[in-house]
Design an enzyme around this catalytic site. Structure first.
Site, PDB file in Angstrom:
ATOM      1  N   SER B 121      50.823  22.336  50.291  1.00  0.00           N
ATOM      2  CA  SER B 121      51.025  20.883  50.598  1.00  0.00           C
ATOM      3  C   SER B 121      49.869  19.943  50.706  1.00  0.00           C
ATOM      4  CB  SER B 121      51.528  20.750  52.171  1.00  0.00           C
ATOM      5  OG  SER B 121      51.864  19.601  52.511  1.00  0.00           O
ATOM      6  N   LYS B 171      56.796  26.480  53.641  1.00  0.00           N
ATOM      7  CA  LYS B 171      56.520  25.297  52.743  1.00  0.00           C
ATOM      8  C   LYS B 171      57.972  24.782  52.716  1.00  0.00           C
ATOM      9  CE  LYS B 171      54.951  22.222  50.117  1.00  0.00           C
ATOM     10  NZ  LYS B 171      55.362  22.117  49.044  1.00  0.00           N
ATOM     11  N   HIS B 174      58.680  22.970  55.833  1.00  0.00           N
ATOM     12  CA  HIS B 174      57.555  21.950  56.090  1.00  0.00           C
ATOM     13  C   HIS B 174      58.272  20.813  55.112  1.00  0.00           C
ATOM     14  CE1 HIS B 174      54.667  19.598  53.574  1.00  0.00           C
ATOM     15  NE2 HIS B 174      53.816  19.568  54.668  1.00  0.00           N
ATOM     16  N   ASN B 175      58.826  20.894  54.153  1.00  0.00           N
ATOM     17  CA  ASN B 175      59.411  20.081  53.101  1.00  0.00           C
ATOM     18  C   ASN B 175      60.629  19.373  53.975  1.00  0.00           C
ATOM     19  OD1 ASN B 175      57.315  20.726  51.352  1.00  0.00           O
ATOM     20  ND2 ASN B 175      58.843  20.300  49.643  1.00  0.00           N
ATOM     21  N   GLU B 178      59.467  16.986  56.500  1.00  0.00           N
ATOM     22  CA  GLU B 178      58.935  15.797  55.507  1.00  0.00           C
ATOM     23  C   GLU B 178      60.195  14.913  55.281  1.00  0.00           C
ATOM     24  OE1 GLU B 178      56.315  17.110  52.052  1.00  0.00           O
ATOM     25  OE2 GLU B 178      57.835  15.907  51.253  1.00  0.00           O
TER      26      GLU B 178
END
Lengths: 298, 298, 298, 298
Positions: B121, B171, B174-175, B178
């Site tokens: 990231s 990840k 995380h997205n 986001e």
């Protein structure tokens, strides 16, 4: 029964015919002279003066108001408060906010006038041939006007719901549910439309309306709509709304009641009013900032 | 440390420079000859033949793959399985689906090759000057490659997360977060844009980024974006997405984990790809059916 | 600068110390004698009589109100209207609804008193060491009090946002965004918690806060929280809310601005206040009706 | 018509009686001997050996499978592929995922066996007295089995929807809509339950089911449910789900079709399975971190 009827729009006009067919003696009022003439042509006495209508009614006078919620209803009720007297009865059959109805009920009570807030569902067709009504107001006095509801509603189609405000409240929530059901049905067809299969939507709506768990009047109307325009090619997906869905969400927020489906149904309506959104621009700009993802230029 | 690097796109190119600046000896590969030439110009040895790159590496060979997720990654890993041997190490720094990474890790293990799934990231800027990485794979072997992460990441900016798959999983989530954060920020500006006040959005983003609870890198980027185009007049609000948000929602559904905010962030992105919707048409047609509400013709 | 400060709760107390450290001459008021004593002990003059505080101030008098929104603020402002005169300045630093602030600003203007609505973010820590403030009110007069904001806020941490109401409006929307960001982060950890992997959440929050796209103060606080209670075993997931998120959604509804993420963040908070829901009972009962699916008895 | 029927659970048993009443000659199979005995007692020939059932059928053999989706269906179809021959017909009347049905159709086609995927709605009551079915498969061959659907479905209650897979796809989307409609209705009653009014829910459901826009079979069932337990005091609001709603959302994600209402209906079901949430803990912990808001201890 002899009663006054204020407002000869789509709903009021059909209600007048419905009442007439059940041998009620309606004296109708509308400011619009054309509407008055048309009503007279249907054998319903109508005038363009409210005073004239009120005069014609025996005491206790019963007046059914069927005008748009908001200013029109407010002004009508203020006028009626002036014209009516103790023991008279006012019915608001429009889509008023229940808080307004509680206030108006208290206001009219000051002069001894009884107020009933009546949520009406079923559309124009219902107003004409058999509506669904939810009624709030004084329980004792309700028996006086109950015969009207027995006549103009479908079987089991009216409910004395409780004290003043409870009728419009039920109608408000009814509309919130309606928003959710309509959005659910529409999302289903959205998936079908994007799917790999080639469905005939009119036939789909028909089969879903016969024997399935989701059979409903709305599905029947869906079938009707597709029968006229098989892919709805002729219209845009602009979803207007008229207030009750919003009130339901606001009420839910006040009550801390989670209503995600009703809330999202409303928000997708708002979204449909926009060609493009600032939200989208901000997200697109951010993606460009951190990832170098290209944006779509205007 | 000497290592191979596959893929000289936006991320790979910047990662190569980052590794070079930390005195790692990168041998890079890309099919695109221009990219290879440009890389050589930056003092990083690069070739348009993967075999040539692999040959140049001492054993155990370390190869960092930085190509688009999906087919490109799959083909690269299949090729690498052919070219590498027991004890060699493959790092997938792309945005692969964690289920693919688990499968690939098991596949490479058959030949004794160690596989690390590395979520990255921080965008291009992070790849160049200090990234954030989440790493899954063999814990023992990780110590061999840990110095790379110490060098290319910001302080505290890498995490050995656990067994194979756990890096790309982190990840992915995380997205998902986001997506939700971006949508939340964007909705806030949507409200401001429609409000009665006349705000300077660049200044709003700046003040929100200094001392407030919502200060964040995304808010910093929001400020940057508004500094270039104060009302984002030049772009359309089309919100693309690249997969990880969708995977997060799919994972949440599999886990029966309610994630309304992440799910809605994704769905509003999909909505932004459409000029009009079938959902909207169905609702509009239904309103017309029951209430006689007029539709908007095309 | 010499100014009055009303309210020595968590926020007011820390603000007083912050002002003192920047050599402002604060005269503070709180009804609570203990709070007054504590304040005096910190070298800030404090009284339990508002009149006494007002008397001590030179004209034009500046009074910063830092009390809970709603009744407490209302009563304080009514009192201040009585005690202050033309040219004096009142600052409301609390979380008031912007509509109230517009009304209060107009009310105080009748007597020539200037009113500033100041949204404050950054928590207690910010109030003490550097806050973020969004300010609405008269632009000319703002220059008189600007030095206060320069001193108590972090760099770039204050914004004169526009006319009266615009400060609290910005704070309201800020909190709406905050709700969305918090829910997004929390949903991410919900997925991790249900996943097949065994993550150390403190470390996850730390790596996400270093170099990633979602680095933010909220993620920093997430790390802090997990450092104290690694699985949050000791608390229940009851999500209270204090009003601004609700106002944001209500405002969005009034503006017909779709804000699904902020709305759902709020609704999931409401959901968390319930052990069980009537919604759930109705759905469970319906599944039983049509499918014979067994329900869970109490 | 003579046909085999596999599976004598709630749905299969009622379907057998329905077919019997229409003078079809059903030979039924179930592993469960009690079910077999019970079926025989109703005048329907039944066995606990599939081979025996197949033997009894004339060619081309028609076999209707009515077993739980997933493993049970898979195993049955694998067995049937072994037992049946070119020109025979298999009907899967269960809730299979349409992707599985496409695969199975292709698999059976290898041996010249015709496969029909049939979504069935209407619950046990429908299976017994008139179902709603959506049918995918070979159009020509469908005419052979059409008489069965004419008999067991309500009028207009079956639809040949298209190629293989299209029947179960329609049923999947039907269930997605069902989730949304149920949640919408339930949210409405949630608001009523928290409101200031004291409604009789059975009467509310009844009036809403007579003449209103939201009249529907689900509202009829709502009335039934409240007639048995006026406040649903005896059950918990745990909303199970059986897969089709989830598939609808997954399909919508694959098609990039925004379906917020169906998605949220599903997520609120998942939420109802939890006593407490990790999401809630994280948000509560964060509020404590920045605002000192106290948390609720376990």
């Amino acid at each position: 029964m002899k009663l006054g009827l204020v407002g000869l729009g789509k709903m009021g006009y059909n209600l007048a015919l419905n009442l007439r067919d059940h041998n009620h003696n309606v004296v109708a009022f509308d400011l619009n002279k054309e509407a008055v003439t048309k009503m007279n042509g249907e054998g319903v006495e109508a005038f363009d003066s409210l005073e004239q209508v009120i005069e014609k009614l025996p005491s206790p006078k019963i007046v059914w108001v069927m005008v748009p919620a908001g200013d029109a209803t407010e002004q009508t009720l203020v006028q009626l408060k002036g014209l009516l007297n103790e023991g008279d009865i006012v019915i608001d059959g429009g889509n008023s906010n229940y808080k307004e109805s509680v206030r108006r009920g208290n206001d009219l009570k000051e002069k001894g006038i009884f107020f009933f807030d009546v949520g009406t569902s079923g559309g124009m067709e219902g107003a004409r041939n058999g509506a669904c009504t939810m009624i709030g107001g004084d329980k004792e006095v309700f028996s006086t006007i109950e015969p009207l509801f027995q006549d103009i509603c479908v079987e089991n189609g009216y409910l004395y719901a409780g004290e003043c405000g409870s009728g419009h409240y039920l109608k408000m929530v009814h509309n919130g549910i309606e928003y959710g059901m309509m959005q659910a049905i529409a999302e289903g067809f959205e998936v079908l439309e994007k799917s790999q299969f080639d469905y005939d939507y009119e036939k789909v709506a028909r089969v879903w309306n016969n024997g399935s768990v989701i059979r409903s009047w709305l599905m029947e109307l869906t079938e009707n709509a597709f029968s006229k325009d098989p892919k709805l090619d002729e219209i845009r997906g602009v979803m207007q709304s008229s207030g009750e869905g919003k009130w339901t969400v606001e009420e839910a927020l006040d009550l801390q009641a989670p209503t995600p489906v009703i809330a999202l149904s409303l928000m997708m309506r708002y979204r449909s009013l926009e060609e493009d959104t600032f939200t989208g621009k901000v997200v697109a700009a951010l993606r460009n900032e951190f990832g170098g993802h290209s944006t779509v230029k205007k």
